[in-house]
Design a protein around this motif. Structure first.
Motif, PDB file in Angstrom:
ATOM      1  N   PHE A 185       0.856  -1.174   0.000  1.00  0.00           N
ATOM      2  CA  PHE A 185       0.000   0.000   0.000  1.00  0.00           C
ATOM      3  C   PHE A 185       0.894   1.225   0.000  1.00  0.00           C
ATOM      4  O   PHE A 185       1.192   1.811   1.050  1.00  0.00           O
ATOM      5  N   ASP A 215      -5.519 -11.540  -9.045  1.00  0.00           N
ATOM      6  CA  ASP A 215      -6.286 -11.365  -7.809  1.00  0.00           C
ATOM      7  C   ASP A 215      -5.297 -11.155  -6.662  1.00  0.00           C
ATOM      8  O   ASP A 215      -4.231 -11.762  -6.635  1.00  0.00           O
ATOM      9  N   TYR A 229      -3.570 -10.657  -0.308  1.00  0.00           N
ATOM     10  CA  TYR A 229      -3.659 -10.020   1.015  1.00  0.00           C
ATOM     11  C   TYR A 229      -3.171 -10.953   2.131  1.00  0.00           C
ATOM     12  O   TYR A 229      -3.933 -11.287   3.054  1.00  0.00           O
ATOM     13  N   ILE A 273      -7.768   0.092  -7.749  1.00  0.00           N
ATOM     14  CA  ILE A 273      -6.763  -0.774  -8.379  1.00  0.00           C
ATOM     15  C   ILE A 273      -6.298  -1.898  -7.458  1.00  0.00           C
ATOM     16  O   ILE A 273      -6.154  -3.038  -7.884  1.00  0.00           O
ATOM     17  N   ASN A 274      -6.043  -1.598  -6.173  1.00  0.00           N
ATOM     18  CA  ASN A 274      -5.591  -2.705  -5.290  1.00  0.00           C
ATOM     19  C   ASN A 274      -6.308  -2.735  -3.938  1.00  0.00           C
ATOM     20  O   ASN A 274      -5.863  -3.421  -3.025  1.00  0.00           O
ATOM     21  N   GLY A 275      -7.430  -2.045  -3.827  1.00  0.00           N
ATOM     22  CA  GLY A 275      -8.174  -2.032  -2.567  1.00  0.00           C
ATOM     23  C   GLY A 275      -7.799  -0.835  -1.703  1.00  0.00           C
ATOM     24  O   GLY A 275      -8.628  -0.325  -0.960  1.00  0.00           O
ATOM     25  N   GLY A 276      -6.517  -0.443  -1.781  1.00  0.00           N
ATOM     26  CA  GLY A 276      -6.059   0.770  -1.110  1.00  0.00           C
ATOM     27  C   GLY A 276      -6.239   0.735   0.395  1.00  0.00           C
ATOM     28  O   GLY A 276      -6.242  -0.328   1.030  1.00  0.00           O
ATOM     29  N   ALA A 314      -8.565  -1.675   2.222  1.00  0.00           N
ATOM     30  CA  ALA A 314      -8.142  -3.081   2.209  1.00  0.00           C
ATOM     31  C   ALA A 314      -7.160  -3.396   3.332  1.00  0.00           C
ATOM     32  O   ALA A 314      -6.822  -4.562   3.551  1.00  0.00           O
ATOM     33  N   GLN A 315      -6.714  -2.388   4.037  1.00  0.00           N
ATOM     34  CA  GLN A 315      -5.805  -2.666   5.143  1.00  0.00           C
ATOM     35  C   GLN A 315      -6.538  -3.299   6.329  1.00  0.00           C
ATOM     36  O   GLN A 315      -5.914  -3.711   7.297  1.00  0.00           O
ATOM     37  N   ASN A 330      -8.058  -6.055   5.693  1.00  0.00           N
ATOM     38  CA  ASN A 330      -8.252  -7.415   5.197  1.00  0.00           C
ATOM     39  C   ASN A 330      -7.615  -8.501   6.045  1.00  0.00           C
ATOM     40  O   ASN A 330      -8.013  -9.648   5.970  1.00  0.00           O
ATOM     41  N   HIS A 331      -6.616  -8.190   6.835  1.00  0.00           N
ATOM     42  CA  HIS A 331      -6.022  -9.239   7.671  1.00  0.00           C
ATOM     43  C   HIS A 331      -6.710  -9.302   9.030  1.00  0.00           C
ATOM     44  O   HIS A 331      -6.320 -10.080   9.890  1.00  0.00           O
ATOM     45  N   VAL A 366     -12.029  -6.449   1.465  1.00  0.00           N
ATOM     46  CA  VAL A 366     -12.141  -5.411   0.441  1.00  0.00           C
ATOM     47  C   VAL A 366     -11.404  -5.905  -0.810  1.00  0.00           C
ATOM     48  O   VAL A 366     -10.319  -6.483  -0.694  1.00  0.00           O
ATOM     49  N   HIS A 367     -12.000  -5.689  -1.976  1.00  0.00           N
ATOM     50  CA  HIS A 367     -11.384  -6.172  -3.211  1.00  0.00           C
ATOM     51  C   HIS A 367     -11.224  -5.040  -4.229  1.00  0.00           C
ATOM     52  O   HIS A 367     -12.056  -4.128  -4.268  1.00  0.00           O
ATOM     53  N   PRO A 368     -10.206  -5.118  -5.078  1.00  0.00           N
ATOM     54  CA  PRO A 368     -10.107  -4.183  -6.203  1.00  0.00           C
ATOM     55  C   PRO A 368     -11.134  -4.555  -7.267  1.00  0.00           C
ATOM     56  O   PRO A 368     -11.612  -5.691  -7.305  1.00  0.00           O
ATOM     57  N   HIS A 400     -10.976  -4.995 -10.484  1.00  0.00           N
ATOM     58  CA  HIS A 400     -10.670  -5.917 -11.590  1.00  0.00           C
ATOM     59  C   HIS A 400     -10.899  -7.374 -11.196  1.00  0.00           C
ATOM     60  O   HIS A 400     -10.878  -8.250 -12.041  1.00  0.00           O
ATOM     61  N   GLU A 401     -11.120  -7.628  -9.896  1.00  0.00           N
ATOM     62  CA  GLU A 401     -11.434  -8.997  -9.495  1.00  0.00           C
ATOM     63  C   GLU A 401     -12.891  -9.351  -9.794  1.00  0.00           C
ATOM     64  O   GLU A 401     -13.278 -10.510  -9.717  1.00  0.00           O
TER      65      GLU A 401
END
Ligand code: SF4
Ligand code: SF4
Ligand code: FES
Lengths: 236, 193
Positions: free
Chosen positions: A98, A125, A128, B102-105, B108-109, B111-112, B147-149, B151-152
Motif C-alpha cells: 500500500f 487477484d 492479502y 486498483i488494489n483495494g487501497g 483493504a488494510q 483485510n487481515h 475489500v477487493h479491487p 478488476h477482481e
C-alpha cells in the motif's frame, strides 16, 4: 592482447573486463537492466529473475551470466519487459504493498521498477497475506508485508556486519519471507543496530528507521526526480 | 431514420456527439473525484467534449448507456459490487481511477483482520464510543469479508494509479482517450502514492 572486449546490448557496444557479469558491465556503462535482487556491492543472488535477458536468442539471468565477447544481448524488448511486468505484478499481489502509507514510497526500487515497466495494475487477484510487523527494536521497524525475498539484508548482515541476523524462511507462496534469527524471532532480541549495513540495504519498505516520517517531501524523493533507468550510475 | 437517395444532403459536418461519462465513488474517499475537479478551468474544455451521466456531480441515480465509466474506490460492501456491475453493463470503457479501485487501497488494510472483530471494536468495545451496538438496519448494505479491487469482479479497460492520481494525469488520460489514442502517462504522472 589488451584490446577491450565488447558485447552488444540492444545493439549498443558494451565494454567489459573478463569475469564481469552482463549486469556488471552494463551498469558500469550506465545501461539499465531491470533488477531487484542484484546489488553492485554483493555477489549475485539470481533469484528475482527480473534481469532476464536473451543472450544469442536464449533466456538467461544477466546478473549471473558472465559477459563474453561478441554476445548479442536483448534487454528492453517488448517481449522481455512484458514478462518482467508479470513478475512485478506477482510480487505486488503476493505481499501487501500500500504505497500511499509506506515510508519507502518514492525511494523504493520495486515501485520505481514498476513505474519504469508501466505497471498500471496488479492484474492478478490479490492475496492479502496476513504478515506481522515487528516493532520490538528501539530504532528499527520491520514491516514484513513488503518483503520481496531479495536476500540482500541476509547477505549484508552476514558478510558486512558479521551478525547473521536475517534468514529466508517460511513455506509456500505466502509464508516465505525474511525472518529474524533470534530465539524469539524478534529484532529487539538481537544486537542489530541502525548503523548496520543491513539496516540500509532493503530496496523496499521492510527495514525502516523509526521516528522518521516523510523526511523528504513528495516531488523531491529519489525516483520523483528521474526514473530508475536514468539513475544507473548513481547506484555504483 | 431513413433518407431518400436523392434528397438534398447537408454537407456541413454535424458537431461531434458528446461522449457520455458516468462516475462513481465506491469504497473510496472522494479524493479521486476531488483530483478530477483539480483540472481547474480545463473542466470547461472537458464539458465541450463530454456530458455527465450518473455521477456525484449530476446526482443522476442510475447509469444509462455511456462511453466511459470512471470508478473510484474498491469493493467493501454488496452495494459497491451492484453499482460496479451496473457501470460495466452500461459503459463501453471502464476506467479504474486511483489506488483503491486498483488494489483495494487504504480500506483493504482491514483485510487481515476479522470483520466481526473490527465491527465489535468500533461499535461496542472501544473506549469513548457510544456502544450503540453493531448497526443492523436492512437499508445498510452488507459489508464484504474482505475489500477487493474492481478488476477482481469486472473487466477493467484502463487503470490510472495514484492516491489520488494527479489532476494532470487524469487530464492526460481523458484527453488521450477522447482523441482515440492509447493513454500514456510518462515519468512524473505515474505514481502509486
Ligand atoms: S515497499 Fe515499495 S512498492 Fe511496497 S508499499 Fe512500499 S513503496 Fe510501495
Ligand atoms: S527484508 Fe528487504 S532486503 Fe531483506 S529480503 Fe526482504 S526485501 Fe530483501
Ligand atoms: S537481479 Fe538477476 S535475478 Fe534478481
Amino acid at each position: 592482447m589488451n584490446e577491450t572486449q565488447t558485447f552488444q546490448l540492444d545493439g549498443e557496444d558494451i565494454p567489459f573486463a573478463p569475469g564481469q557479469s552482463i549486469m556488471q558491465a552494463a551498469t558500469a556503462h550506465g545501461a539499465y537492466i531491470p533488477h531487484l535482487c542484484w546489488h553492485p556491492d554483493f555477489a549475485a543472488h539470481g533469484s528475482c529473475k527480473l534481469c532476464t535477458v536473451k543472450v544469442n536468442g536464449r533466456f538467461g539471468s544477466s546478473c549471473t551470466m558472465a559477459a563474453q565477447a561478441g554476445m548479442s544481448v536483448e534487454n528492453r524488448t517488448a517481449e522481455l519487459d512484458d514478462k518482467r511486468r508479470t513478475l512485478l505484478q506477482m510480487l505486488f499481489v503476493e505481499g501487501n504493498h500500500f504505497c500511499p502509507s509506506c515510508e519507502k514510497s518514492g525511494n523504493c526500487a520495486l515501485q520505481a521498477t514498476a513505474y519504469e515497466l508501466k505497471m498500471m495494475s496488479p492484474h492478478f487477484d490479490m492475496f492479502y497475506p496476513d504478515r506481522p510487523v515487528d516493532a520490538s527494536h528501539p530504532d528499527v521497524l520491520l514491516d514484513f508485508n513488503r518483503c520481496i525475498m531479495c536476500s540482500l539484508c541476509v547477505t549484508a548482515s552476514a558478510e558486512v556486519d558479521g551478525k547473521n541476523i536475517f534468514y529466508m524462511g517460511g513455506r509456500g507462496l505466502l509464508g516465505r519471507r525474511v525472518h529474524v534469527s533470534s530465539e524469539s524471532g524478534r529484532l529487539g532480541d538481537t544486537n542489530f543496530a541502525l548503523s548496520d549495513r543491513a539496516a540500509s540495504i532493503c530496496p523496499v519498505g521492510v527495514i525502516l528507521p523509526k521516528r522518521r516520517g516523510f523526511a523528504v517531501p513528495i516531488g523531491e524523493r529519489k525516483y520523483d526526480k528521474a526514473p530508475i533507468s536514468a539513475q544507473v550510475k548513481e547506484r555504483v | 431514420m431513413t433518407t431518400a437517395m436523392n434528397a438534398p444532403v447537408n454537407l456541413a459536418a454535424p458537431p461531434p456527439r458528446k461522449l457520455r461519462v458516468a462516475t462513481t465513488s465506491l469504497a473510496g474517499c472522494f479524493g479521486c473525484h476531488m483530483s478530477l475537479l483539480d483540472i481547474d478551468e480545463r473542466i470547461l474544455t472537458l464539458l465541450d467534449l463530454v456530458e455527465f451521466d450518473r455521477s456525484p456531480i449530476t446526482d443522476i441515480k442510475h447509469c444509462g448507456p455511456c462511453d466511459l465509466g470512471i470508478i473510484e474506490g474498491g469493493l467493501c460492501n454488496a452495494e459497491n459490487v451492484h453499482v460496479l456491475r451496473e457501470f460495466r453493463n452500461h459503459c463501453k470503457i471502464i476506467l479504474a481511477l486511483g489506488a483503491c479501485a486498483i488494489n483495494g487501497g487504504l480500506p483493504a488494510q482491514r483485510n487481515h483482520l476479522d470483520l466481526r472483530d473490527v465491527l465489535e471494536e468500533v461499535y461496542q468495545t472501544e473506549v469513548g464510543l457510544s456502544h450503540g451496538g453493531i448497526p443492523n438496519d436492512p437499508e445498510l448494505p452488507l459489508p464484504l469479508n474482505k475489500v477487493h479491487p474492481i478488476h477482481e469482479v469486472v473487466k477493467v479497460d484502463y487503470f490510472l494509479p495514484g492516491c489520488p492520481p494527479p489532476a494532470d494525469a487524469i487530464w492526460k488520460l481523458l484527453t488521450d482517450l477522447l482523441a482515440g489514442r492509447t493513454p500514456t502517462l510518462g515519468h512524473g504522472l505515474m505514481h502509486y502514492d
